[in-house]
Motif scaffolding. Sequence first.
Motif, PDB file in Angstrom:
ATOM      1  N   PHE A  20       0.835  -1.198   0.000  1.00 58.36           N
ATOM      2  CA  PHE A  20       0.000   0.000   0.000  1.00 58.36           C
ATOM      3  C   PHE A  20       0.867   1.245   0.000  1.00 58.36           C
ATOM      4  CE2 PHE A  20       1.018  -0.836   4.355  1.00 58.36           C
ATOM      5  CZ  PHE A  20       1.066   0.388   4.990  1.00 58.36           C
ATOM      6  N   TYR A  21       0.252   2.359  -0.368  1.00 59.27           N
ATOM      7  CA  TYR A  21       0.929   3.642  -0.296  1.00 59.27           C
ATOM      8  C   TYR A  21       0.685   4.230   1.084  1.00 59.27           C
ATOM      9  CZ  TYR A  21       2.545   8.337  -1.057  1.00 59.27           C
ATOM     10  OH  TYR A  21       3.231   9.525  -0.936  1.00 59.27           O
ATOM     11  N   SER A  22       1.763   4.422   1.832  1.00 57.81           N
ATOM     12  CA  SER A  22       1.673   4.996   3.165  1.00 57.81           C
ATOM     13  C   SER A  22       1.730   6.516   3.068  1.00 57.81           C
ATOM     14  CB  SER A  22       2.829   4.493   4.033  1.00 57.81           C
ATOM     15  OG  SER A  22       2.896   5.230   5.238  1.00 57.81           O
ATOM     16  N   LYS A  23       0.657   7.167   3.479  1.00 56.50           N
ATOM     17  CA  LYS A  23       0.647   8.629   3.485  1.00 56.50           C
ATOM     18  C   LYS A  23       1.651   9.172   4.501  1.00 56.50           C
ATOM     19  CE  LYS A  23      -4.133   9.123   1.958  1.00 56.50           C
ATOM     20  NZ  LYS A  23      -5.461   9.642   2.290  1.00 56.50           N
ATOM     21  N   LYS A  24       1.755   8.488   5.640  1.00 55.42           N
ATOM     22  CA  LYS A  24       2.668   8.910   6.694  1.00 55.42           C
ATOM     23  C   LYS A  24       4.120   8.861   6.220  1.00 55.42           C
ATOM     24  CE  LYS A  24       4.260   7.543  11.264  1.00 55.42           C
ATOM     25  NZ  LYS A  24       4.202   6.516  12.287  1.00 55.42           N
ATOM     26  N   ASP A  25       4.501   7.744   5.559  1.00 51.66           N
ATOM     27  CA  ASP A  25       5.880   7.568   5.101  1.00 51.66           C
ATOM     28  C   ASP A  25       6.118   8.109   3.695  1.00 51.66           C
ATOM     29  OD1 ASP A  25       6.869   6.049   7.429  1.00 51.66           O
ATOM     30  OD2 ASP A  25       5.407   4.560   6.758  1.00 51.66           O
ATOM     31  N   GLN A  26       5.038   8.441   2.998  1.00 50.30           N
ATOM     32  CA  GLN A  26       5.081   8.951   1.624  1.00 50.30           C
ATOM     33  C   GLN A  26       5.832   8.010   0.675  1.00 50.30           C
ATOM     34  OE1 GLN A  26       6.318  13.078   1.646  1.00 50.30           O
ATOM     35  NE2 GLN A  26       4.368  13.705   2.522  1.00 50.30           N
ATOM     36  N   LYS A  27       5.536   6.701   0.814  1.00 55.48           N
ATOM     37  CA  LYS A  27       6.122   5.697  -0.075  1.00 55.48           C
ATOM     38  C   LYS A  27       5.329   4.402   0.038  1.00 55.48           C
ATOM     39  CE  LYS A  27       9.528   3.972   3.253  1.00 55.48           C
ATOM     40  NZ  LYS A  27      10.944   3.712   3.498  1.00 55.48           N
ATOM     41  N   GLU A  28       5.604   3.482  -0.885  1.00 57.46           N
ATOM     42  CA  GLU A  28       4.987   2.163  -0.846  1.00 57.46           C
ATOM     43  C   GLU A  28       5.590   1.344   0.284  1.00 57.46           C
ATOM     44  OE1 GLU A  28       5.026  -0.427  -4.283  1.00 57.46           O
ATOM     45  OE2 GLU A  28       4.176   1.163  -5.514  1.00 57.46           O
ATOM     46  N   LEU A  29       4.726   0.632   1.003  1.00 62.68           N
ATOM     47  CA  LEU A  29       5.162  -0.279   2.052  1.00 62.68           C
ATOM     48  C   LEU A  29       4.512  -1.628   1.818  1.00 62.68           C
ATOM     49  CD1 LEU A  29       4.785   1.925   5.265  1.00 62.68           C
ATOM     50  CD2 LEU A  29       6.868   1.469   3.965  1.00 62.68           C
ATOM     51  N   THR A  30       5.156  -2.678   2.274  1.00 60.65           N
ATOM     52  CA  THR A  30       4.587  -4.016   2.236  1.00 60.65           C
ATOM     53  C   THR A  30       4.644  -4.580   3.643  1.00 60.65           C
ATOM     54  OG1 THR A  30       5.254  -4.361  -0.056  1.00 60.65           O
ATOM     55  CG2 THR A  30       4.756  -6.329   1.228  1.00 60.65           C
ATOM     56  N   ARG A  31       3.512  -5.090   4.110  1.00 59.73           N
ATOM     57  CA  ARG A  31       3.391  -5.599   5.472  1.00 59.73           C
ATOM     58  C   ARG A  31       2.640  -6.933   5.469  1.00 59.73           C
ATOM     59  NH1 ARG A  31       6.624  -2.002   6.791  1.00 59.73           N
ATOM     60  NH2 ARG A  31       6.149  -0.273   8.155  1.00 59.73           N
ATOM     61  N   VAL A  32       2.994  -7.806   6.413  1.00 58.97           N
ATOM     62  CA  VAL A  32       2.214  -9.012   6.676  1.00 58.97           C
ATOM     63  C   VAL A  32       1.157  -8.617   7.693  1.00 58.97           C
ATOM     64  CG1 VAL A  32       2.230 -11.337   7.654  1.00 58.97           C
ATOM     65  CG2 VAL A  32       4.074 -10.607   6.118  1.00 58.97           C
ATOM     66  N   CYS A  33      -0.110  -8.889   7.350  1.00 59.69           N
ATOM     67  CA  CYS A  33      -1.225  -8.431   8.178  1.00 59.69           C
ATOM     68  C   CYS A  33      -2.299  -9.496   8.332  1.00 59.69           C
ATOM     69  CB  CYS A  33      -1.890  -7.215   7.519  1.00 59.69           C
ATOM     70  SG  CYS A  33      -0.821  -5.798   7.286  1.00 59.69           S
ATOM     71  N   ALA A  34      -3.110  -9.310   9.338  1.00 57.92           N
ATOM     72  CA  ALA A  34      -4.352 -10.067   9.481  1.00 57.92           C
ATOM     73  C   ALA A  34      -5.477  -9.128   9.065  1.00 57.92           C
ATOM     74  CB  ALA A  34      -4.559 -10.517  10.917  1.00 57.92           C
ATOM     75  N   PRO A  35      -6.314  -9.533   8.113  1.00 57.32           N
ATOM     76  CA  PRO A  35      -7.444  -8.685   7.719  1.00 57.32           C
ATOM     77  C   PRO A  35      -8.515  -8.717   8.812  1.00 57.32           C
ATOM     78  CG  PRO A  35      -7.468 -10.758   6.498  1.00 57.32           C
ATOM     79  CD  PRO A  35      -6.236 -10.762   7.339  1.00 57.32           C
ATOM     80  N   MET A  36      -8.904  -7.543   9.290  1.00 52.08           N
ATOM     81  CA  MET A  36      -9.863  -7.476  10.389  1.00 52.08           C
ATOM     82  C   MET A  36     -11.270  -7.092   9.942  1.00 52.08           C
ATOM     83  SD  MET A  36      -7.415  -5.933  13.432  1.00 52.08           S
ATOM     84  CE  MET A  36      -8.553  -4.656  13.770  1.00 52.08           C
ATOM     85  N   ASP A  37     -11.400  -6.095   9.082  1.00 50.76           N
ATOM     86  CA  ASP A  37     -12.737  -5.648   8.674  1.00 50.76           C
ATOM     87  C   ASP A  37     -12.603  -4.703   7.487  1.00 50.76           C
ATOM     88  OD1 ASP A  37     -15.491  -5.768   8.899  1.00 50.76           O
ATOM     89  OD2 ASP A  37     -15.599  -4.642  10.775  1.00 50.76           O
ATOM     90  N   TYR A  38     -13.754  -4.390   6.897  1.00 49.56           N
ATOM     91  CA  TYR A  38     -13.794  -3.455   5.769  1.00 49.56           C
ATOM     92  C   TYR A  38     -15.095  -2.670   5.827  1.00 49.56           C
ATOM     93  CZ  TYR A  38     -13.903  -1.454   1.131  1.00 49.56           C
ATOM     94  OH  TYR A  38     -13.961  -0.558   0.099  1.00 49.56           O
ATOM     95  N   GLY A  39     -15.005  -1.374   5.646  1.00 56.99           N
ATOM     96  CA  GLY A  39     -16.192  -0.531   5.607  1.00 56.99           C
ATOM     97  C   GLY A  39     -15.887   0.868   6.127  1.00 56.99           C
ATOM     98  N   GLN A  40     -16.948   1.583   6.458  1.00 57.94           N
ATOM     99  CA  GLN A  40     -16.800   2.954   6.941  1.00 57.94           C
ATOM    100  C   GLN A  40     -16.320   2.952   8.387  1.00 57.94           C
ATOM    101  OE1 GLN A  40     -20.243   5.378   6.224  1.00 57.94           O
ATOM    102  NE2 GLN A  40     -20.358   4.773   4.083  1.00 57.94           N
TER     103      GLN A  40
END
Length: 100
Positions: A20-40
């Motif tokens: 993903f593009y990290s706004k904080k780091d202003q670059k692409e990052l790749t992370r291993v994650c657990a998907p928790m939820d999606y929505g507003q």
Amino acid sequence: MLLQKFISAMRSKNKIRLTFYSKKDQKELTRVCAPMDYGQSRVYKDGKDRYFLWDYDSDAGAHTLSILSEQVIDIQLLEECFEPSEFVTWTPDWIVSRDW
């Protein structure tokens, strides 16, 4: 397609590799994650859908990520599974239905 992968991984409890593009780091990052939820978000009141994840690669601070759809570049399903009780320490009110 990316959202389908995310929801499938969430329901099957598979970890993902998120690029993903990290706004904080202003670059692409790749992370291993657990998907928790999606929505507003209940925190951000902008009405935009977000991917909510637990970031196993975070080296400091919070391990939760809230990523806007337009920031997501790629999602790869990993064979390794996660156990929600590793990080879900609250009574969740999930947006997307699942059996955990």
